[in-house]
Design a protein around this motif. Structure first.
Motif, PDB file in Angstrom:
ATOM      1  N   ASN A 101      34.207  23.912  29.993  1.00 10.78           N
ATOM      2  CA  ASN A 101      34.112  22.946  28.892  1.00 10.78           C
ATOM      3  C   ASN A 101      32.812  22.152  28.883  1.00 10.78           C
ATOM      4  N   LEU A 102      31.825  22.565  29.663  1.00 12.44           N
ATOM      5  CA  LEU A 102      30.568  21.827  29.750  1.00 12.44           C
ATOM      6  C   LEU A 102      29.799  21.931  28.437  1.00 12.44           C
ATOM      7  N   VAL A 103      29.449  20.775  27.866  1.00  9.53           N
ATOM      8  CA  VAL A 103      28.747  20.709  26.585  1.00  9.53           C
ATOM      9  C   VAL A 103      27.316  20.211  26.754  1.00  9.53           C
ATOM     10  N   HIS A 104      27.086  19.301  27.708  1.00  7.48           N
ATOM     11  CA  HIS A 104      25.781  18.645  27.849  1.00  7.48           C
ATOM     12  C   HIS A 104      25.353  18.692  29.314  1.00  7.48           C
ATOM     13  N   LEU A 105      24.186  19.256  29.565  1.00 11.53           N
ATOM     14  CA  LEU A 105      23.663  19.375  30.929  1.00 11.53           C
ATOM     15  C   LEU A 105      22.222  18.894  30.967  1.00 11.53           C
ATOM     16  N   GLU A 106      21.959  17.903  31.837  1.00 14.77           N
ATOM     17  CA  GLU A 106      20.598  17.393  32.042  1.00 14.77           C
ATOM     18  C   GLU A 106      20.229  17.541  33.513  1.00 14.77           C
ATOM     19  N   LEU A 107      19.070  18.138  33.763  1.00 11.04           N
ATOM     20  CA  LEU A 107      18.611  18.377  35.122  1.00 11.04           C
ATOM     21  C   LEU A 107      17.196  17.840  35.282  1.00 11.04           C
ATOM     22  N   LEU A 108      17.013  16.880  36.207  1.00 18.88           N
ATOM     23  CA  LEU A 108      15.697  16.294  36.458  1.00 18.88           C
ATOM     24  C   LEU A 108      15.371  16.410  37.945  1.00 18.88           C
ATOM     25  N   GLN A 109      14.310  17.122  38.265  1.00 13.03           N
ATOM     26  CA  GLN A 109      13.914  17.344  39.665  1.00 13.03           C
ATOM     27  C   GLN A 109      15.101  17.855  40.488  1.00 13.03           C
ATOM     28  N   VAL A 110      15.729  18.878  39.980  1.00 12.28           N
ATOM     29  CA  VAL A 110      16.961  19.367  40.585  1.00 12.28           C
ATOM     30  C   VAL A 110      16.734  20.595  41.455  1.00 12.28           C
ATOM     31  N   TYR A 111      15.730  21.427  41.120  1.00 11.44           N
ATOM     32  CA  TYR A 111      15.581  22.715  41.778  1.00 11.44           C
ATOM     33  C   TYR A 111      14.124  22.955  42.136  1.00 11.44           C
ATOM     34  N   GLU A 112      13.882  23.455  43.356  1.00 11.68           N
ATOM     35  CA  GLU A 112      12.519  23.660  43.828  1.00 11.68           C
ATOM     36  C   GLU A 112      12.087  25.130  43.781  1.00 11.68           C
ATOM     37  N   GLY A 113      12.883  25.988  43.162  1.00 13.75           N
ATOM     38  CA  GLY A 113      12.514  27.389  43.026  1.00 13.75           C
ATOM     39  C   GLY A 113      11.566  27.612  41.860  1.00 13.75           C
ATOM     40  N   ASP A 114      11.056  28.837  41.729  1.00 12.27           N
ATOM     41  CA  ASP A 114      10.085  29.130  40.674  1.00 12.27           C
ATOM     42  C   ASP A 114      10.696  29.854  39.480  1.00 12.27           C
ATOM     43  N   THR A 115      11.991  30.207  39.552  1.00 12.70           N
ATOM     44  CA  THR A 115      12.624  30.950  38.466  1.00 12.70           C
ATOM     45  C   THR A 115      14.022  30.416  38.190  1.00 12.70           C
ATOM     46  N   LEU A 116      14.339  30.230  36.909  1.00 13.63           N
ATOM     47  CA  LEU A 116      15.685  29.884  36.464  1.00 13.63           C
ATOM     48  C   LEU A 116      16.188  31.018  35.581  1.00 13.63           C
ATOM     49  N   CYS A 117      17.402  31.485  35.843  1.00 19.03           N
ATOM     50  CA  CYS A 117      17.962  32.565  35.031  1.00 19.03           C
ATOM     51  C   CYS A 117      19.352  32.172  34.534  1.00 19.03           C
ATOM     52  N   PHE A 118      19.521  32.179  33.225  1.00 18.82           N
ATOM     53  CA  PHE A 118      20.816  31.917  32.603  1.00 18.82           C
ATOM     54  C   PHE A 118      21.488  33.264  32.383  1.00 18.82           C
ATOM     55  N   ARG A 119      22.575  33.513  33.113  1.00 20.52           N
ATOM     56  CA  ARG A 119      23.211  34.817  33.149  1.00 20.52           C
ATOM     57  C   ARG A 119      24.157  35.027  31.967  1.00 20.52           C
ATOM     58  N   VAL A 120      24.328  36.297  31.617  1.00 19.21           N
ATOM     59  CA  VAL A 120      25.233  36.668  30.536  1.00 19.21           C
ATOM     60  C   VAL A 120      26.632  36.142  30.824  1.00 19.21           C
ATOM     61  N   LEU A 158      23.838  21.199  24.556  1.00 19.60           N
ATOM     62  CA  LEU A 158      22.661  20.390  24.821  1.00 19.60           C
ATOM     63  C   LEU A 158      22.172  20.652  26.235  1.00 19.60           C
ATOM     64  N   LEU A 159      20.900  21.030  26.372  1.00 19.23           N
ATOM     65  CA  LEU A 159      20.351  21.382  27.681  1.00 19.23           C
ATOM     66  C   LEU A 159      18.984  20.751  27.859  1.00 19.23           C
ATOM     67  N   GLY A 160      18.806  20.026  28.976  1.00 19.38           N
ATOM     68  CA  GLY A 160      17.518  19.421  29.296  1.00 19.38           C
ATOM     69  C   GLY A 160      17.062  19.814  30.688  1.00 19.38           C
ATOM     70  N   ILE A 161      15.810  20.249  30.796  1.00 16.95           N
ATOM     71  CA  ILE A 161      15.190  20.616  32.074  1.00 16.95           C
ATOM     72  C   ILE A 161      13.933  19.777  32.224  1.00 16.95           C
ATOM     73  N   ASP A 162      13.845  18.995  33.296  1.00 15.47           N
ATOM     74  CA  ASP A 162      12.756  18.024  33.424  1.00 15.47           C
ATOM     75  C   ASP A 162      12.183  18.027  34.842  1.00 15.47           C
ATOM     76  N   LYS A 163      10.872  18.156  34.927  1.00 16.93           N
ATOM     77  CA  LYS A 163      10.128  17.993  36.172  1.00 16.93           C
ATOM     78  C   LYS A 163      10.585  18.955  37.278  1.00 16.93           C
ATOM     79  N   PHE A 164      10.650  20.228  36.924  1.00 12.24           N
ATOM     80  CA  PHE A 164      10.844  21.284  37.917  1.00 12.24           C
ATOM     81  C   PHE A 164       9.441  21.710  38.349  1.00 12.24           C
ATOM     82  N   ASP A 165       8.938  21.134  39.426  1.00  5.85           N
ATOM     83  CA  ASP A 165       7.518  21.235  39.765  1.00  5.85           C
ATOM     84  C   ASP A 165       7.052  22.641  40.119  1.00  5.85           C
ATOM     85  N   GLU A 166       7.957  23.491  40.587  1.00  8.10           N
ATOM     86  CA  GLU A 166       7.575  24.849  40.982  1.00  8.10           C
ATOM     87  C   GLU A 166       7.965  25.902  39.948  1.00  8.10           C
ATOM     88  N   LEU A 167       8.547  25.487  38.858  1.00 11.57           N
ATOM     89  CA  LEU A 167       9.097  26.435  37.890  1.00 11.57           C
ATOM     90  C   LEU A 167       7.991  27.180  37.139  1.00 11.57           C
TER      91      LEU A 167
END
Length: 252
Positions: free
Chosen positions: A107-126, A134-143
């Motif tokens: 039931n997740l509708v709104h997701l905000e992520l700030l400095q959450v992950y230190e990896g270089d790749t994000l993959c949204f799976r099928v 609503l999706l926010g991605i902020d300050k992923f320094d290695e992305l």
């Protein structure tokens, strides 16, 4: 922290200035709060760890979760919260991809992520994030790369990507998001915006052509300047469509 567990009818709880050593007693108290709908936890400083691994029976009706502080791992109990509608994570600095645990929340509708992950790749799976809008991605320094598989994020309407300085291409697969209405970039590399303007080989204009509103926003001379993608195409010196000292992003 121990006394909090006696507030069994509590529906909303916020705790600030948490230290790592508070974790065990806090988790014990939260297990007693079966009516809790919203939980906000803030560490005493940015690098202080939120120790939440001692929570084994989380409040079953929890709808909103806000965690601000460093996490050694994403709490194991989050994927079990079927009522969660909104999740905000800040300063987590996880080594492993958090999307794997979050994508099955029904039931997740709104997701905000700030400095959450230190990896270089994000993959949204099928099949993941079936109700997310609503999706926010902020300050992923290695992305460096964001990938959206066909069938992922089927209902997402607004996407904001902010201050990811190494990301120089639009998310791969963004063209497969039929309901996406607003795409916002905040303080992103100029190279990324240039790829969005180009329809040549290697350009990404075709990926975002179906999105009604695409904006690029920068902080300049004491104010926010918002540019539409069309304004870049119309002039070698584009004019902002909005200029304001206080800007409420369209996805919030």
């Amino acid at each position: 922290m121990t006394e909090l567990g006696k507030l069994t009818k509590l529906r909303r709880l916020g705790v600030i200035k948490l230290r790592r050593e508070d974790g065990k007693s806090l988790c014990s108290s939260i297990e007693n709060l079966r009516n809790l709908r919203a939980l906000s936890l803030l560490s005493v400083e940015e690098d202080e760890i939120l120790d939440l691994q001692h929570l084994f029976s989380p409040p079953p009706l929890l709808q909103r979760l806000y965690l601000t502080g460093r996490l050694e791992t994403l709490p194991h109990w989050i994927p079990n919260l079927e009522s969660l509608v909104r999740v905000h994570l800040k300063w987590s600095r996880l080594k492993s991809d958090p999307l794997e645990s979050l994508q099955a929340l029904p039931n997740l509708v709104h997701l905000e992520l700030l400095q959450v992950y230190e990896g270089d790749t994000l993959c949204f799976r099928v099949g993941g994030f079936k109700k997310l809008k609503l999706l926010g991605i902020d300050k992923f320094d290695e992305l460096r790369c964001v990938e959206v598989e066909v069938g992922a994020l089927p209902r997402v309407e607004k996407l904001s990507i902010q201050r990811c300085k190494l990301l120089q291409k639009a998310p791969l697969g963004i063209e497969h998001l039929p309901k996406l209405k607003v795409l916002e970039f905040f303080d992103m590399p100029r190279e990324l915006i240039q790829t969005l303007l180009s329809d040549d080989q290697g350009g990404d204009y075709w990926r975002v052509a179906h999105i009604p509103e695409v904006y690029s926003t920068y902080w300049r001379d004491g104010g926010w300047e918002v540019y539409s993608l069309d304004s870049f195409n119309d002039s070698s010196r584009p004019s902002p469509v909005i200029r304001s000292q206080e800007l409420h992003t369209r996805w919030k």
